[in-house]
Design a protein around this motif. Structure first.
Motif, PDB file in Angstrom:
ATOM      1  N   PHE A  11       0.833  -1.197   0.000  1.00 14.54           N
ATOM      2  CA  PHE A  11       0.000   0.000   0.000  1.00 14.54           C
ATOM      3  C   PHE A  11       0.867   1.246   0.000  1.00 14.54           C
ATOM      4  O   PHE A  11       1.998   1.259   0.469  1.00 14.54           O
ATOM      5  N   THR A  12       0.308   2.304  -0.560  1.00 13.62           N
ATOM      6  CA  THR A  12       1.111   3.505  -0.795  1.00 13.62           C
ATOM      7  C   THR A  12       0.855   4.614   0.205  1.00 13.62           C
ATOM      8  O   THR A  12       1.710   5.470   0.395  1.00 13.62           O
ATOM      9  N   SER A  13      -0.296   4.627   0.836  1.00  9.34           N
ATOM     10  CA  SER A  13      -0.636   5.725   1.732  1.00  9.34           C
ATOM     11  C   SER A  13       0.241   5.717   2.977  1.00  9.34           C
ATOM     12  O   SER A  13       0.513   4.665   3.550  1.00  9.34           O
ATOM     13  N   ARG A  14       0.673   6.907   3.394  1.00  8.52           N
ATOM     14  CA  ARG A  14       1.401   7.049   4.649  1.00  8.52           C
ATOM     15  C   ARG A  14       0.470   7.475   5.780  1.00  8.52           C
ATOM     16  O   ARG A  14       0.926   7.748   6.896  1.00  8.52           O
ATOM     17  N   VAL A  15      -0.815   7.521   5.496  1.00  8.94           N
ATOM     18  CA  VAL A  15      -1.812   7.861   6.509  1.00  8.94           C
ATOM     19  C   VAL A  15      -2.744   6.668   6.668  1.00  8.94           C
ATOM     20  O   VAL A  15      -3.335   6.193   5.695  1.00  8.94           O
ATOM     21  N   VAL A  16      -2.859   6.170   7.895  1.00  7.87           N
ATOM     22  CA  VAL A  16      -3.669   4.989   8.171  1.00  7.87           C
ATOM     23  C   VAL A  16      -4.889   5.404   8.987  1.00  7.87           C
ATOM     24  O   VAL A  16      -4.753   5.775  10.156  1.00  7.87           O
ATOM     25  N   PRO A  17      -6.084   5.372   8.394  1.00 13.81           N
ATOM     26  CA  PRO A  17      -7.282   5.700   9.164  1.00 13.81           C
ATOM     27  C   PRO A  17      -7.531   4.656  10.254  1.00 13.81           C
ATOM     28  O   PRO A  17      -7.512   3.454   9.984  1.00 13.81           O
TER      29      PRO A  17
END
Length: 212
Positions: A11-17
């Motif tokens: 996964f590419t997002s550096r923000v994890v909900p």
């Protein structure tokens, strides 16, 4: 003992909900809204009775979402989240029983730490990515900076007190791989089914993260 260390190759997002759901029906439209905003990972926490069914629903309907189970605190929960479809797990801590369970299952796992001794213990086990939790109470940015000097081979996912106001500063630290936060999925937006608002919050977070 050595265990499977969670790296984030897919996964590419550096923000994890960090997500707490009150209804199973919220899960799939939420996953689509996050993807629309550029976030391809979500942590559905085991803080509600619908969590496992919500993980199942997203795993079945939204295969592009990299799905994690959060607040995994007991060894018995490891096979439960795997069977539900979670691809990795996170915990606020790191017990021996939990480590043994993820080792046996080969489930990628991010253990929770708060002190230097806990970081060193998790590193000795074999982890290189850890969840600093609760990050604000642990010292936030100053704590992350302090840990970076003596423990340069460890990276963190701070969670707890992360917000749009401090996200860029946190992600700019060399020992921060990603950051987790609940502001992306406000309870009123979930309750109202305001997926456009959640997509907008995800898009704003993605913009902040990519600007680092």
């Amino acid at each position: 003992m050595t265990t499977t260390c969670f790296t984030r190759p897919t996964f590419t997002s550096r923000v994890v909900p960090v997500i707490v759901l009150s209804e199973e029906a919220q899960a799939v439209p939420l996953a689509h809204a996050l993807l629309e905003g550029g976030i391809d990972v979500m942590e559905i926490t085991l803080r509600s009775g619908v969590a496992l069914r919500a993980i199942e629903a997203v795993a079945r309907a939204v295969p592009k979402m990299h799905l994690g189970a959060g607040t995994v605190t007991r060894a018995a929960e490891v096979p439960q989240v795997i069977n539900a479809g979670a691809k990795f797990a996170l915990s606020p801590g790191c017990s021996d029983a939990l480590v043994e369970a993820v080792e046996a299952s080969k489930l990628p796992f991010i253990p929770g730490v708060m002190t230097p001794s806990e970081v060193m213990r998790a590193r000795d086990i074999g982890f290189r990515l850890m969840k600093l939790f609760p990050a604000a109470q642990a010292g936030g940015i100053n704590m992350l900076k302090a840990l970076g000097a003596p423990l340069p081979d460890v990276r963190f996912c701070p969670t707890g007190g992360v917000s749009p106001e401090n996200l860029r500063d946190i992600l700019s630290l060399p020992n921060v791989a990603m950051a987790g936060g609940s502001w992306l999925t406000p309870s009123d937006a979930l309750r109202q089914g305001d997926w456009k608002r959640i997509a907008r919050l995800a898009r704003e977070a993605t913009t902040l993260a990519t600007a680092v």
